[in-house]
Design an enzyme around this catalytic site. Structure first.
Site, PDB file in Angstrom:
ATOM      1  N   HIS A 174      -0.653  17.585   4.304  1.00 11.55           N
ATOM      2  CA  HIS A 174      -1.824  18.214   4.918  1.00 11.55           C
ATOM      3  C   HIS A 174      -1.450  19.596   5.453  1.00 11.55           C
ATOM      4  O   HIS A 174      -0.341  19.794   5.972  1.00 11.55           O
ATOM      5  CB  HIS A 174      -2.332  17.377   6.084  1.00 11.55           C
ATOM      6  CG  HIS A 174      -2.953  16.063   5.711  1.00 11.55           C
ATOM      7  ND1 HIS A 174      -3.294  15.704   4.439  1.00 11.55           N
ATOM      8  CD2 HIS A 174      -3.287  15.010   6.502  1.00 11.55           C
ATOM      9  CE1 HIS A 174      -3.830  14.495   4.433  1.00 11.55           C
ATOM     10  NE2 HIS A 174      -3.844  14.034   5.673  1.00 11.55           N
TER      11      HIS A 174
ATOM     12  N   GLY B 223       0.818  -1.218   0.000  1.00 13.54           N
ATOM     13  CA  GLY B 223       0.000   0.000   0.000  1.00 13.54           C
ATOM     14  C   GLY B 223       0.844   1.257   0.000  1.00 13.54           C
ATOM     15  O   GLY B 223       2.083   1.201   0.094  1.00 13.54           O
TER      16      GLY B 223
ATOM     17  N   ASN C 264       1.871  14.123   5.065  1.00 17.80           N
ATOM     18  CA  ASN C 264       0.990  13.224   5.823  1.00 17.80           C
ATOM     19  C   ASN C 264       1.397  11.755   5.723  1.00 17.80           C
ATOM     20  O   ASN C 264       1.042  10.945   6.568  1.00 17.80           O
ATOM     21  CB  ASN C 264      -0.464  13.377   5.362  1.00 17.80           C
ATOM     22  CG  ASN C 264      -0.614  13.162   3.871  1.00 17.80           C
ATOM     23  OD1 ASN C 264      -0.119  13.968   3.087  1.00 17.80           O
ATOM     24  ND2 ASN C 264      -1.283  12.109   3.455  1.00 17.80           N
TER      25      ASN C 264
ATOM     26  N   ARG D 260      -4.282 -11.678  -2.177  1.00 20.03           N
ATOM     27  CA  ARG D 260      -4.173 -11.384  -3.632  1.00 20.03           C
ATOM     28  C   ARG D 260      -2.779 -10.868  -4.003  1.00 20.03           C
ATOM     29  O   ARG D 260      -2.399 -10.891  -5.167  1.00 20.03           O
ATOM     30  CB  ARG D 260      -5.246 -10.388  -4.060  1.00 20.03           C
ATOM     31  CG  ARG D 260      -5.086  -8.975  -3.562  1.00 20.03           C
ATOM     32  CD  ARG D 260      -6.102  -8.021  -4.240  1.00 20.03           C
ATOM     33  NE  ARG D 260      -5.941  -6.647  -3.774  1.00 20.03           N
ATOM     34  CZ  ARG D 260      -6.486  -6.173  -2.661  1.00 20.03           C
ATOM     35  NH1 ARG D 260      -7.245  -6.957  -1.915  1.00 20.03           N
ATOM     36  NH2 ARG D 260      -6.294  -4.928  -2.286  1.00 20.03           N
ATOM     37  N   SER D 261      -2.001 -10.411  -3.024  1.00 23.67           N
ATOM     38  CA  SER D 261      -0.650  -9.904  -3.323  1.00 23.67           C
ATOM     39  C   SER D 261       0.438 -10.905  -2.975  1.00 23.67           C
ATOM     40  O   SER D 261       1.626 -10.650  -3.228  1.00 23.67           O
ATOM     41  CB  SER D 261      -0.397  -8.600  -2.544  1.00 23.67           C
ATOM     42  OG  SER D 261      -1.322  -7.608  -2.940  1.00 23.67           O
TER      43      SER D 261
ATOM     44  N   CYS E 195      -2.779  11.191  10.816  1.00 20.96           N
ATOM     45  CA  CYS E 195      -1.786  12.125  10.267  1.00 20.96           C
ATOM     46  C   CYS E 195      -2.076  13.573  10.654  1.00 20.96           C
ATOM     47  O   CYS E 195      -1.189  14.302  11.109  1.00 20.96           O
ATOM     48  CB  CYS E 195      -1.710  11.990   8.759  1.00 20.96           C
ATOM     49  SG  CYS E 195      -3.264  11.654   7.968  1.00 20.96           S
TER      50      CYS E 195
HETATM   51  C1  2RA Z   1      -6.949  10.995   5.540  1.00 17.85           C
HETATM   52  N1  2RA Z   1      -6.004  11.127   7.770  1.00 17.85           N
HETATM   53  O1  2RA Z   1      -6.206  11.946   5.246  1.00 17.85           O
HETATM   54  C2  2RA Z   1      -6.826  10.317   6.882  1.00 17.85           C
HETATM   55  C3  2RA Z   1      -6.301   8.926   6.748  1.00 17.85           C
HETATM   56  N2  2RA Z   1      -4.998   8.881   6.235  1.00 17.85           N
HETATM   57  O2  2RA Z   1      -7.817  10.543   4.783  1.00 17.85           O
END
Ligand code: 2RA
Length: 335
Positions: free
Chosen positions: A234, A10, A307, A37-38, A126
């Site tokens: 973010h 991921g 983030n 699946r991976s 985050c």
């Molecule tokens: C978002 N903090 O940004 C949440 C999950 N990573 O969607």
């Protein structure tokens, strides 16, 4: 250390591997773990090729540490199974964050709470991590009374599907959407799902997790979380009312002296934090530091951070580094 990365394929899983390599984390054995699946997929780490394995095989190998970023349901089911064989789990999902028996850790703030008995440790959300990195030292000095938060969150917080949706919309291509509306040239006041009182889960995370990390549920907190079409990180506008007054220069000094925080606040030269500049870095950048002229003892900040790094992968690896440094991880093989 024998380390498993669960959710290795991921977005956050890949960044965790990048951080482990960048910080030269001491790894004797590495297990890349993902859904069935991976299984068998090849991935490289430090020039070596690894085959992805399944969850049960990973449990059977009894890793010392398992860094999870595989979603809440997988964490709820599998983190206890790893813990039972002696593995210390550091989980990026929201599954364990509000569990009263589990620690919610930003190393610079509360790593000292960790003990050898903590076998499932929660990595905060985050948007919470970057905010408390800046607010914790100010709370200690001036005692926060109330927070009003607006976030401007990267589509990478949603995942690969969201990044692909933006790319498709920019290129005029039809495709599967992560959001209920277009994200290109748009802003969605809708991060995660709607819960109680009209707030989203993302907004409630900021309230609940901040209370837990700062160990102070008396702070009034209200948030609006917005998704915007950027990838670098973010951004957050935070209005903070303190119980006590402050001097702006002292606020700047406290922030500048806080490990992991960089003050970027030179409006004469248009210098302030932006996701474009925070991307790929681990620091939390703070700018637009100014008084709220409408209310006493009140400060405005602008906080930006990548983030996927400090907001997820780097914070998790820093927790692991702390556990190793303080000798709080006993080999799972001896359990
Ligand atoms: C978002 N903090 O940004 C949440 C999950 N990573 O969607």
């Amino acid at each position: 250390m024998r380390v498993a990365v669960v959710g290795a394929t991921g977005m956050v899983g890949n960044v965790m591997l990048q951080i482990l390599e960048e910080r030269n984390f001491n790894i004797s054995e590495l297990y890349l773990v993902a859904s069935e699946r991976s299984v068998g997929k090849e991935m490289t780490f430090k020039g070596n090729t690894y085959n992805v394995i399944g969850l049960q095989d990973a449990v059977n190998l009894k890793p010392d540490i398992a860094l999870f970023s595989a979603g809440g349901s997988t964490s709820l089911e599998w983190a206890p199974k790893f813990a039972e064989v002696g593995t210390t789990v550091i989980d990026n999902s929201s599954a364990w964050r509000m569990d009263p028996t589990k620690k919610l850790v930003v190393p610079e703030i509360n790593a000292s709470e960790l003990t050898e008995s903590d076998k499932i440790i929660a990595n905060p959300n985050c948007s919470t991590i970057q905010m408390v990195m800046a607010l914790a030292p100010l709370h200690a000095k001036y005692d926060m009374k109330r927070l009003v938060i607006s976030t401007y969150q990267s589509i990478t917080g949603t995942g690969v599907k969201a990044v692909q949706q933006l790319e498709n919309e920019v290129n005029g291509v039809e495709g599967e959407n992560a959001y209920p509306h277009p994200i290109h040239k748009n802003a969605l006041p809708h991060c995660d799902v709607f819960e109680e009182a009209g707030y989203t889960k993302e907004e409630l995370k900021l309230t609940r997790e901040t209370h837990k990390i700062l160990n102070d549920a008396s702070i009034g907190i209200t948030a609006t979380a917005v998704r915007i079409p950027v990838v670098g990180g973010h951004s957050e506008s935070v209005n903070i009312e303190f119980e006590n007054d402050f001097e702006l220069n002292e606020v700047r000094q406290i922030l500048a002296e806080t490990p992991g925080v960089i003050v970027q606040d030179d409006i004469e030269n248009n210098d302030y934090p932006m996701p474009l500049n925070a991307h790929g870095k681990d620091e939390v950048f703070v700018g637009r530091i100014r008084r709220d002229l409408s209310q006493a003892n009140t400060l405005n900040l602008w906080i930006v951070s990548d983030n996927l790094r400090k907001g997820a992968a780097t914070n998790a690896v820093q927790i692991a580094e702390y556990l190793v440094e303080k000798n709080l991880i006993k080999s799972a093989l001896t359990v």
